[in-house]
Design an enzyme around this catalytic site. Structure first.
Site, mmCIF file in Angstrom:
data_model
loop_
_atom_site.group_PDB
_atom_site.id
_atom_site.type_symbol
_atom_site.label_atom_id
_atom_site.label_comp_id
_atom_site.label_asym_id
_atom_site.label_seq_id
_atom_site.Cartn_x
_atom_site.Cartn_y
_atom_site.Cartn_z
ATOM 1 N N ASP A 79 0.823 -1.206 0.000
ATOM 2 C CA ASP A 79 0.000 0.000 0.000
ATOM 3 C C ASP A 79 0.857 1.257 0.000
ATOM 4 O OD1 ASP A 79 0.777 -0.780 2.643
ATOM 5 O OD2 ASP A 79 -0.605 0.717 3.451
ATOM 6 N N GLU A 146 0.208 -1.324 5.577
ATOM 7 C CA GLU A 146 1.259 -0.883 6.491
ATOM 8 C C GLU A 146 1.022 0.547 6.956
ATOM 9 O OE1 GLU A 146 5.227 0.986 7.511
ATOM 10 O OE2 GLU A 146 3.758 1.532 5.975
ATOM 11 N N HIS A 458 4.912 10.678 2.233
ATOM 12 C CA HIS A 458 3.589 10.995 2.792
ATOM 13 C C HIS A 458 3.117 12.400 2.422
ATOM 14 C CE1 HIS A 458 3.933 7.752 6.202
ATOM 15 N NE2 HIS A 458 4.327 7.301 5.026
#
Length: 487
Positions: A79, A146, A458
């Site tokens: 992911d 995760e 991120h």
């Protein structure tokens, strides 16, 4: 997908990354990438299967002459974090990542790139597909979810894996070898509140905080970056105390493991305070931008008139909300006393939602020390419970305790120094690697983590170094050729 990505060296790695990034793979929606990976293994004629939680395992026998080496597990997660710029039109559920080359970097257009952990997964795929790379027996472990709960690692049962050494390819600086990481726990505060009719003689405003860098709530938590939820709370608190501001809605942050980049609030003030409120807010905005001028040069805070909302929060609950978020710790809580420059414990106030009588405040607390993690989590709980929230702890996972006597660590440090003419940095990181979790059911497995240089994970600024991927690939091949004998 730009052909320029597929032409990068090493082509075996970048082509697999391009294939992977064409498949939508949001956390908790990994069905398509699971099928993609199973088809990949089956088409190679390798033993391929899912476990009960839907992790994918692919086994490849040792190459000729390597049969007496210790069997290894090569591990990455399927992911990826989904973040995009506010003005980017993109559907992560249906679209593949739009990549491009920018000097030494591969980037995505307005979204996260998925190099975390796509480059690690692509590396393992390239090794599985290879016909001329020497290696011992390999179990490729591709875990799910995760980024939003470590679900795959937490639910991997003992006895499935046969490897004695685990190579986790999920760190983000190519001169570091990780031997430890932080654990984490989600701290979520919720409560209901009564809405009141908007008083007569009020004016509505929309407050927007945006332009922050954001970033990884573990790896970037020490950089002094702005948290949109904390900045918004500061604005609301001041205006409440001085002008009786009332809140209709707040929508701040997005993902629990990303430092919040944006927050929007709909508020009202009495029309008699209108000009004074705007003037006072501009002074506070100038102060905040001055404080963050070095770390957040693109910070934008706007306060503009909007349609008057029909309902607002009960003032008593509102006061408790603003004071509790002010009191709740955000950022570094404690530095490690044992490892230089390592953040031991931290918290990220990740998500604040206030709407239609419901409040939700989501935090991710991290620590490499379990007792310190729970100490901070209890401090947050106390702050939120003081204004009547129900606080729950969820998704707790352990850290990974460093083993400086690791046999595979000796192999990696020797190879790194030989290849690069300098010693690698042996570190523990303040991110949530899966090694600590996997070690609970495989306590005798020798584990190590390393990877190519990736910056801005991120966030939509995520980028992967091309030259570093070449260095990393060379490192991986030499490691595989020098796995210790199975005595």
């Amino acid at each position: 997908m730009s052909q320029e990505i597929r032409n990068l060296e090493p082509k075996a790695l970048w082509n697999k990354f391009a294939d992977l990034n064409a498949v939508p793979r949001p956390s908790k929606k990994e069905e398509r990438v699971i099928e993609f990976m199973k088809n990949f293994g089956n088409n190679l004629g390798l033993e391929t299967f899912e476990d009960e939680i839907r992790n994918v395992i692919i086994r490849k026998p040792a190459t000729t002459g390597m049969e007496n080496r210790k069997p290894i597990v090569m591990q990455g997660h399927l992911d990826m974090v989904h973040q995009k710029n506010n003005d980017t039109i993109f559907d992560f559920d249906t679209q593949g990542i739009d990549m491009f080359v920018d000097g030494d970097w591969v980037r995505a257009r307005g979204t996260t790139l998925g190099a975390d952990n796509g480059l690690g997964v692509a590396t393992i795929m390239a090794i599985l597909e290879s016909k001329d790379i020497p290696h011992p027996a390999i179990e490729a472990l591709f875990t799910i979810d995760e980024e939003t709960g470590m679900t795959g690692a937490l639910n991997l049962k003992g006895g499935i894996l046969q490897g004695q050494i685990l190579l986790n390819l999920d760190t983000e600086e190519d001169d570091e070898i990780d031997i430890g990481c932080a654990g984490g726990v989600d701290v979520t505060a919720t409560r209901s509140y009564n809405e009141e009719a908007t008083p007569d003689g009020s004016v509505g405003y929309a407050i927007t905080v945006r332009g922050l860098n954001g970033g990884h709530s573990g790896m970037d938590i020490h950089k002094g970056l702005g948290n949109a939820n904390k900045i918004m709370n500061r604005l609301l608190f001041d205006a409440f105390e001085n002008f009786g501001l009332q809140i209709a809605e707040i929508n701040g942050g997005s993902l629990r493991n990303a430092i919040p980049r944006e927050s929007v609030a709909i508020v009202i003030v009495a029309s008699m305070y209108d000009e004074a409120y705007v003037f006072d807010m501009q002074e506070i905005i100038n102060d905040i931008k001055t404080e963050f001028r070095t770390t957040e040069p693109n910070l934008t805070i706007e306060i503009v008139p909007c349609e008057l909302p029909t309902k607002v929060m009960d003032l008593g609950v509102q006061e408790g909300l603003l004071r509790s978020i002010y009191a709740a710790h955000n950022g570094v809580y404690r530095m490690s006393a044992d490892m230089e420059d390592l953040v031991e414990t931290s918290n990220n106030i990740a998500r604040v939602i206030v709407k239609e009588g419901e409040i939700s405040i989501q935090n991710l607390t991290r620590s490499s020390v379990e007792t310190s993690k729970m100490d901070l989590a209890n401090g947050l709980r106390a702050a939120y419970e003081l204004f009547g929230c129900e606080v729950t702890f969820g998704g707790s996972y352990p850290g990974w305790t460093p083993n400086i006597k690791s046999e595979i660590l000796d192999v990696l440090t020797a190879i790194y120094e030989k290849q690069n003419g300098e010693k690698a940095k042996v570190v523990a990181c303040h991110a949530g690697l899966e090694c600590g979790i996997l070690g609970t059911n495989y306590p005798n497995m020798d584990m190590i983590s390393f990877g190519p240089t990736i910056h801005g994970a991120h966030s939509p600024d995520e980028r992967a170094s091309i030259s570093s991927s070449q260095k990393f690939w060379k490192f991986v091949l030499e490691i595989l050729a020098n796995v210790p004998e199975n005595k």
